[in-house]
Each structure stands twice: as structure tokens, then as C-alpha cells.
Design a protein around this motif. Sequence first.
Motif, PDB file in Angstrom:
ATOM      1  N   PRO B 729       0.781  -1.247   0.000  1.00  0.00           N
ATOM      2  CA  PRO B 729       0.000   0.000   0.000  1.00  0.00           C
ATOM      3  C   PRO B 729       0.811   1.295   0.000  1.00  0.00           C
ATOM      4  N   THR B 730       1.858   1.403   0.837  1.00  0.00           N
ATOM      5  CA  THR B 730       2.524   2.722   0.878  1.00  0.00           C
ATOM      6  C   THR B 730       3.121   3.108  -0.478  1.00  0.00           C
ATOM      7  N   PRO B 731       3.871   2.213  -1.154  1.00  0.00           N
ATOM      8  CA  PRO B 731       4.382   2.645  -2.464  1.00  0.00           C
ATOM      9  C   PRO B 731       3.290   2.750  -3.533  1.00  0.00           C
ATOM     10  N   ALA B 732       2.261   1.903  -3.472  1.00  0.00           N
ATOM     11  CA  ALA B 732       1.207   2.000  -4.495  1.00  0.00           C
ATOM     12  C   ALA B 732       0.530   3.363  -4.398  1.00  0.00           C
ATOM     13  N   ILE B 733       0.304   3.822  -3.162  1.00  0.00           N
ATOM     14  CA  ILE B 733      -0.320   5.136  -2.986  1.00  0.00           C
ATOM     15  C   ILE B 733       0.649   6.238  -3.419  1.00  0.00           C
ATOM     16  N   ALA B 734       1.931   6.075  -3.073  1.00  0.00           N
ATOM     17  CA  ALA B 734       2.924   7.071  -3.509  1.00  0.00           C
ATOM     18  C   ALA B 734       2.958   7.139  -5.040  1.00  0.00           C
ATOM     19  N   ASN B 735       2.919   5.988  -5.682  1.00  0.00           N
ATOM     20  CA  ASN B 735       2.940   5.969  -7.149  1.00  0.00           C
ATOM     21  C   ASN B 735       1.667   6.581  -7.729  1.00  0.00           C
ATOM     22  N   ALA B 736       0.549   6.375  -7.037  1.00  0.00           N
ATOM     23  CA  ALA B 736      -0.706   6.987  -7.492  1.00  0.00           C
ATOM     24  C   ALA B 736      -0.646   8.503  -7.325  1.00  0.00           C
ATOM     25  N   ILE B 737      -0.048   8.962  -6.235  1.00  0.00           N
ATOM     26  CA  ILE B 737       0.099  10.406  -6.032  1.00  0.00           C
ATOM     27  C   ILE B 737       0.987  10.980  -7.134  1.00  0.00           C
ATOM     28  N   HIS B 738       2.041  10.240  -7.469  1.00  0.00           N
ATOM     29  CA  HIS B 738       2.919  10.703  -8.552  1.00  0.00           C
ATOM     30  C   HIS B 738       2.150  10.773  -9.874  1.00  0.00           C
ATOM     31  N   SER B 739       1.319   9.764 -10.102  1.00  0.00           N
ATOM     32  CA  SER B 739       0.566   9.772 -11.357  1.00  0.00           C
ATOM     33  C   SER B 739      -0.442  10.918 -11.387  1.00  0.00           C
ATOM     34  N   ALA B 740      -0.941  11.315 -10.215  1.00  0.00           N
ATOM     35  CA  ALA B 740      -1.911  12.421 -10.165  1.00  0.00           C
ATOM     36  C   ALA B 740      -1.245  13.784 -10.238  1.00  0.00           C
ATOM     37  N   THR B 741      -0.040  13.912  -9.665  1.00  0.00           N
ATOM     38  CA  THR B 741       0.539  15.247  -9.460  1.00  0.00           C
ATOM     39  C   THR B 741       1.926  15.431 -10.052  1.00  0.00           C
ATOM     40  N   GLY B 742       2.590  14.325 -10.402  1.00  0.00           N
ATOM     41  CA  GLY B 742       3.986  14.430 -10.831  1.00  0.00           C
ATOM     42  C   GLY B 742       4.957  14.549  -9.670  1.00  0.00           C
ATOM     43  N   LEU B 743       4.450  14.448  -8.435  1.00  0.00           N
ATOM     44  CA  LEU B 743       5.330  14.594  -7.273  1.00  0.00           C
ATOM     45  C   LEU B 743       5.790  13.231  -6.774  1.00  0.00           C
ATOM     46  N   ARG B 744       7.064  13.136  -6.426  1.00  0.00           N
ATOM     47  CA  ARG B 744       7.609  11.933  -5.795  1.00  0.00           C
ATOM     48  C   ARG B 744       7.667  12.186  -4.285  1.00  0.00           C
ATOM     49  N   LEU B 745       6.925  11.411  -3.540  1.00  0.00           N
ATOM     50  CA  LEU B 745       6.914  11.586  -2.087  1.00  0.00           C
ATOM     51  C   LEU B 745       7.994  10.700  -1.492  1.00  0.00           C
ATOM     52  N   GLU B 746       8.948  11.315  -0.838  1.00  0.00           N
ATOM     53  CA  GLU B 746      10.099  10.544  -0.354  1.00  0.00           C
ATOM     54  C   GLU B 746      10.046  10.303   1.145  1.00  0.00           C
ATOM     55  N   ARG B 747       8.923  10.658   1.754  1.00  0.00           N
ATOM     56  CA  ARG B 747       8.811  10.318   3.173  1.00  0.00           C
ATOM     57  C   ARG B 747       7.376   9.981   3.540  1.00  0.00           C
ATOM     58  N   LEU B 748       7.266   9.240   4.627  1.00  0.00           N
ATOM     59  CA  LEU B 748       5.962   8.882   5.181  1.00  0.00           C
ATOM     60  C   LEU B 748       5.769   9.646   6.487  1.00  0.00           C
ATOM     61  N   PRO B 749       4.525   9.946   6.855  1.00  0.00           N
ATOM     62  CA  PRO B 749       3.307   9.730   6.085  1.00  0.00           C
ATOM     63  C   PRO B 749       3.136  10.809   5.012  1.00  0.00           C
ATOM     64  N   MET B 750       2.386  10.456   3.976  1.00  0.00           N
ATOM     65  CA  MET B 750       2.141  11.407   2.889  1.00  0.00           C
ATOM     66  C   MET B 750       0.878  12.185   3.234  1.00  0.00           C
ATOM     67  N   ASN B 751       0.979  12.932   4.330  1.00  0.00           N
ATOM     68  CA  ASN B 751      -0.164  13.699   4.814  1.00  0.00           C
ATOM     69  C   ASN B 751      -0.237  15.017   4.044  1.00  0.00           C
ATOM     70  N   PRO B 752      -1.272  15.806   4.261  1.00  0.00           N
ATOM     71  CA  PRO B 752      -1.409  17.035   3.475  1.00  0.00           C
ATOM     72  C   PRO B 752      -0.161  17.913   3.530  1.00  0.00           C
ATOM     73  N   GLY B 753       0.449  17.998   4.703  1.00  0.00           N
ATOM     74  CA  GLY B 753       1.656  18.816   4.824  1.00  0.00           C
ATOM     75  C   GLY B 753       2.763  18.325   3.913  1.00  0.00           C
ATOM     76  N   ALA B 754       2.978  17.026   3.901  1.00  0.00           N
ATOM     77  CA  ALA B 754       4.068  16.457   3.096  1.00  0.00           C
ATOM     78  C   ALA B 754       3.811  16.646   1.609  1.00  0.00           C
ATOM     79  N   VAL B 755       2.560  16.453   1.203  1.00  0.00           N
ATOM     80  CA  VAL B 755       2.232  16.590  -0.217  1.00  0.00           C
ATOM     81  C   VAL B 755       2.385  18.055  -0.647  1.00  0.00           C
ATOM     82  N   THR B 756       1.881  18.961   0.178  1.00  0.00           N
ATOM     83  CA  THR B 756       1.989  20.388  -0.138  1.00  0.00           C
ATOM     84  C   THR B 756       3.455  20.808  -0.228  1.00  0.00           C
ATOM     85  N   GLU B 757       4.243  20.351   0.726  1.00  0.00           N
ATOM     86  CA  GLU B 757       5.657  20.707   0.740  1.00  0.00           C
ATOM     87  C   GLU B 757       6.372  20.185  -0.504  1.00  0.00           C
TER      88      GLU B 757
END
Lengths: 161, 764
Positions: B729-757
Amino acid sequence: MPGKTYVQATINGEHTDFLCEPRQSLLEVLRDVIGLTGTKEGCNDGNCGACTIILDGRIVTPCLVLAVEAEGKEMTTIEGIANGSTLHPIQQSFLENAALQCGICTPGFIVATKALLDENPNPTEYEIRFWLANNLCRCTGYDKIIRAVQDAATTMQEAKA
Amino acid sequence: MTTTAYEPNMVLVNETFDVVGTRPIRHDGADKVTGRALYGADFDTAGLLHGKILRSPHAHARIKSIDTSKAEALPGVLAIVTAKDLPTTKAGVIVDFGEGNMELKYLRDNILASDKALYKGHAIAAVAASSPHVAEEAAALIDVQYEVLEPVLTAPEGMKEGAPLVHEDLKTEELGEKTDKSSNLASHFRHTKGDLDQGFQEADIVVEREFNTVTVHQGYIEPHPATALWNQDGRLHIWCSTQGAFVVRDSCAQILDIPVSQIRVVPMEIGGGFGGKINVYLEPVAALLSKKTGHAVKIVMSRADCFEGTGPTPGSYVKVKIGAKNDGTITAAHAYLAYEAGAYPGSPVGAGGMCVFSAYDIDNVVIDGYDVVVNKPKTAAYRAPGAPNAAFATEQVVDELANKLGMDPIDLRLKNAAKEGTRRADGPVFPRIGCVEVLEAMKSHPHYSAPLEGPNRGRGVSIGFWFNIGLASSCSISVNDDGTINLVEGSTDIGGTRASIAMQAAEVLGIAAEDVRPSVADTDSVGYTAVTGGSRTTFATGWAAYEAAQDVKRQMIERAATVWEVDADSVEFDKGAFKSKTDPELSMSFKDLAGRLSSTGGPIVGRAAVNPQGAGGSFAGNIVDVEVDPETGKVEVLRFTAVQDVGKAIHPSYVEGQMQGGSAQGIGWALNEEYYMGEQGQMTNTSLLDYRMPTSLDLPMIDTVIVEVANPGHPFGVRGVGEANIIPPTPAIANAIHSATGLRLERLPMNPGAVTEAGWKQRK
Ligand code: FES
Ligand code: FES
């Protein structure tokens, strides 16, 4: 030590009385004084819903109610859900849908579901999720719980028709 | 033209049986929906006292003095214990309870701190009193003087030269050799395969990224409870909620320095564990208090105690580098895994190393693992411990490779998928596994080809591997004269294993699942049985039940032969009936023969003890759709499909339940959950309001596909299902976020703060 207070209430249809300290929560009294241990404690601060009971028609978390406040009140706990020797359709539905794993959250979910279906006999998935959002389950991911509630609603509707 | 309705829960059945693969109601079901089932905290006995543990408010501090006089003077207080009441330990004594080696001194110090408090929440002293309230008041009256020390809180921090030392005497073990270097680095291991440099030279494209994850908790809803009665005859009885009654027995024997035969552990029903209820915390303390008072003493943790005083799973720093050719062939992979062990050595980095690249067949691999002590609670197992931290990195790097190569991410994985004969970098060669089958089931799932409608939406996939374990299990079966059987086993039932074990015995004996009465016995009443963990219970204890049923069958065949006065070899058992191979007149059902046992020679009891080695590894994959709120960074999971090879689903409903539950925990880990630490090492979110686990409103339905690639190492092909599902789940969601936004999330949790940053960084 503070003196004890004498409290009379109705629990699962039966007149009950007990003595409690002013600092004791209703949850503590239900479990440790009266012996109704079917009501579970997961957090003791209102955030898990494991202790959910129905008090005067509304669901409450008795870990946040003082036992002395129960004076004159009517309560339903998990022990009062089955119809005598047969399971309530909600209980049956939880079993048939495998809606429990460890089962510690189950009494709270079943009591909350009973209150939901009493009020809204035909809830949507969203309404079920919204209503049960104060009941945490760490085992199931909720999927089978939602299905169990939907099935129970159908069974109960059919029984009425 | 016919259209088939969409099936949210599919089972790709391999082989069918009469009982195995059906969905009977669980045997402990009625007790659990009526509130009658007794969990650890529900235990009561005459003269019961209540205990409370005083915990360190500091993450790192030397204990200068403990004054208990005020607490002792409080009416209702019967006893107080500190580390002084535990046997003293020489350094260097190693114990092992099946979950890895541990120094006995560390094990004891984790129960009650002797010289230093090593994390906020570390147990310092405990009180037994007439009520929980008095015990709590008394604990607050214990005066502890501390010399507060600087804490070290993450693995990279802990490995720095000059970092404060958690243990002054801890020496680094470097590639298996003890060095004389004092450090927070407990050990460094390396797995190698092929030639890494050569592999990277062959690559046309290389992706390297660093990832950080933070501490998260198992989050079982039932806080730890334990009651101990050290009886006047010297025997210690313990009632607790544990994943392994024998582990509690053996741990307490070591910690208290008494023989195992002096301890009886009664496993009560357990309200979730996920690996977190294997280690003992309260049991030895309750035992010491009971010894001092002569009464049974019950201690139940608060929710904050659970977060601060029991094993979470570690935060980690992971760097992964993978190279591939233009055609998608992966040529080389390197992983650097640094995991927090918590206060004592023993993070799950070893398992992380076993899993980090194991879904792939790669020729050139190096895996470096670092086990680092920090001032946080000692980590404990949590569902596939160590694997999610590693997969969060690997599966994102693989996704990025697919993007850069212009390949479908499932095709890239299929091209490099591990299969029978693939050697893992840590040594083992895979037997028959289902990695390819899981990927194929994902690819052909309607979810994968469904259009993604609407803006800010993306889809991600990933796969994860967990090895599963075997270990010892025991079982006995007695035949009742009404044709039912009583089955006694030693595996705590956390999620329907009474049913999955009973069903395997029923299958052998040709009876219905309902004709088995399974019970989980205490340590005096059943043979040694290892923990409910490692996805092993349905596999190993189920196997014990299978063998015990075979034993019953053999004895029943002999009995039938005696009754018929024929040779046992001429009697066979088929579809619930004993038959003569030669005389068609001679036939008796299981039930008929059961009814004649007492008149034909006496009762029949079957038994088995097994220690199977053939646990087949399990692969799990996810397809996830998310929507990312461009304003707030909040991620909503719109659709989730979990696919897993379980070998054989004994009870498919509970198999789906494991897959859904593991997925939900993975979603929580991905999006919300974290120990939010203050600078001095204080967890600041110790309630279930602030430690935000998924609620029903946070999740969609979780669709499942059970893949059955039979495990050749089990009579029904079982692999185990409990753990692998939390990995993707954690990488599948990260990959989905990347597919939605082009952003690579390099830390957990991918909460609103992390995504915005991450969005701000990209715009810069
Ligand atoms: S125990 Fe009452 S809400 Fe958690
Ligand atoms: S079934 Fe375990 S918490 Fe819900």
C-alpha cells in the motif's frame, strides 16, 4: 477516600442498582462493578468506540460518562442485544459476513449499528461509514463490517414487510 | 452477449475440497458478537489487586534515585517494585524466543529500567493497590530523580560520530564480527549477489532515491492486559492477551529466573496484535507484585502506555539505486537500509534485507543493513516487520524506471519478476512462488483498465514479498461418540484461526467444520506451540491439525478392522466412511464408528507435533486510485484492489479479511500515522484522536483477488496470508500520487503537509 453514591438505573431492561465512587466512569462500573465485560475499553477517552452503549436512546461512550450520571437512565449494552436465545439479525449478519477478526471492536460496532438501524433502517454506504466513524477497527479495514450492516438492514426490512 | 457482474472479491481457485475453501461461521463467533468472550482485561479472580506502572517522562536519563516512601504510605497500597526486584543479570547472556536473539540484560531492563531510562515511557516502578485509582495515585507519589541526557531519535542521527550513546557498552558488529567500537550502530550486515559495478555498467538508465519513514504503531484496539498470581505453592499463573502463550512462559522464566515448569500461561481472547503482542511487558511486573502481596495482580495499559511503552515499528532511512536496460531488464540494485531498533538492538532490518528486492530476479545486488539503537521504545514485530519500509523505496524507484522507460509498470515488473529458481540476494532459492500470477491477476483486473475520470486523480501499482514462517505447533483431537471431535491447539485466535485450523481436520475426517470443537489451551494443556505470527498459524498449526486428524483416521481404521475382524490394510476411509476394500457390505460412517468406540476398545485420541520448514513465500500487489486536493494536499483513496497469492485459502472470508485489514493498515501508514516527536523525544500524539488510524469514513471498499498458487510444502497448499498485504500500500499510494501530481513523495506519512511541501519544492 470519597464516599460511594447509590445509583439506580435500567440496564438491558432490568432494574439495576449499584454503589460507585464519584470518580468512576460508567464504563468502569459496567465492567468492574456490575460485571458486564462485553463492553470493551480501547482508549478510555472517547476515541475508539469500543465501549459504545445506548443510553436513553442515544449512543454514548461510557468511558466519558460518570457512573453517577446514570441515575434514572436506561441503557442497552452488548449483553442486551440478542433476543433471548437467538442472535439479533445484526449479530447474525456480522458472523455470516465475517465482519470480525479479533472481535474486540465488535460489541461497540454492533451496539452502534443497532442505534443506526433503529433510526435509519435503510442507510446508504456513506451513511453507514459516517455513523460508524467513531468506532475504530484495526483488523478488518471495515469492508466486511459495512457489508454486514447492509445485510442486516435488508434482513430486518424483510422481516418487517 | 452476456455480461458478468463485477465481483469485488474474487478467488482464483486452484484445487477444490469439501470443507477447505468454504465459508462456515467461525466457532468462537457467538461468544464474540454477544460480548461473552473473555479478553485479558475481563479476567477477574478473588482478591484481585490492581497494578500501575510509573514510566519515565524523559527519553534519555540516568536514574539517580527512586523514593517510594510516600507511595507506600498511601492507604490501599500493598506493594511497590522496581528493577531491584528482578534477578540481576550478567551482560552477554543471550536468549532467543523465536523472534531473534536478545541480551537477557536488555530484556530485563526493558521490563523495569535499572540504570538508565532509554525512552519516554520506559517502565521505572510499579504499584499494586486495592483499586486502579489508588494504584495510579500511588504511582504519581513515587519520587524519581533523573539526570536528563540528550536523546538520539533517528537512525542517521544515531550513526553520526559523536552522537549521544544509548548504551555506553554497546559495540558494533560489523559483517558478523564484533568490533571494539562503542556506537549506536548495533550491527551492519551485507548480502551480495553477482557484481554490482558490472551490473550498473550494463544499465542504460539508473534511478537512485532516498526515503525516510517514521515510527508507527500496530494500533491494536485492545490495550495490553496481564494478570499474574504467584501461588503459595511456588507456581506462577498468568492470564494475558498474547500472540504466544509459550513465548510469555519462556520469557517470564528467563526474566524471573525460574523454570518454565513453574509457569502456566492462560491465553485469553486477544484484541489484535499484529506482532505487537509477542514481547512481554506487564507479565513479569504483575508477577513480582503478586509475589510480594500473595494476591493476583492485574495490570492494564492505558492507550498512552501502549504507544510509549510497547514496541512500535521503526522509522527508517532507505536509499535504493536500480539500473535497467532500455528493454526494461533490471541489471543491478543496491539498497542501504538503516532502521531504528529502539532502545535495544534488534530492528527488523534483517527482514527488510530479505524482502527489499525479492520480488525481482536481479543478477547483481548488494544490500546493506544497519541496526541502530535510538531513544524510542524497543521496536517489536508489526505485520511483515521491516518489509514495508524497504518496499516504499524499491517500488517507487521501479515505478520511476517504468515512467522513464515508457513501460507499463506491471509489464516492467513482469519482465523482472522472481520465479521458481530465482536466488534471493540473501541466499534462498525460490521454490514455486506466485509473483508472476499476482502481477498477471493485477494486469487483467477490471480495475487496471477502468478509465480514471476527473482531474487530480492518479493510479499506482506495487508488489511486495514476505517469506512467511513455519515453526512448532501441536494439536490433539479426541473423538466424541456423536461423531464430532474436540480439537485442542495452542495458537491464539486473532482472526478466525480456530476455524481455519478446525477445517483442515474436518477435511481429513470427512466431517463438517461445525462438527469440530476447537479450543485454544493454556501452556499446561497443549504441546509447545510458537507464536501466532509470521503468517504461520493456518499453515503450521493447521498442519498439526491435519496430522492429528490423520492419526485419528489411522486409529479409526484399525478400530473398524477390529469390529469387522478383518485386516486393517483391507479397510479404507473415503468421504467420511470406512469401507472394506474387498467386501462392499462392510461400510460404516465416521459417526457410526464414533458411537461404538467405548464398546469396542475405548476412546480415540489423535495427536501431532510439527515443525514444518516449507513455508511458501507470499506476494501481494495493489492497484490504487487516489485524488489529491491541489489546495490542501489531502489524498483520498478512491478505489483499492488487493491481490495476494495465499497458496490455498482455507476460509476465504477470513483470508479476504486479512488482505483488507493489512491494506487498511498500509493506507494508514501511507497517509496519516506517525509518532509525532517533540525535540526531547516525547511522543506528542499519544491518543487515538491524534494518532490518526483510518476510520470507516477514510476508506473505500477494499476489493480482493485471492490467487492460489499451491505451496508444495503444505498438505492443502497453504502459504499464509497475514502479512504480505501490508507491504504494497505505501508505495502504491505514492505511485498513485505521482501519477496524479507528478510529485515523488520521499517520506511517510504522505499527509497534506508532506504533499503540499513536495509541491512547493517542485515549483522552486
Ligand atoms: S474506551 Fe470508550 S471510546 Fe474508547
Ligand atoms: S476485529 Fe479487531 S479491532 Fe475490529
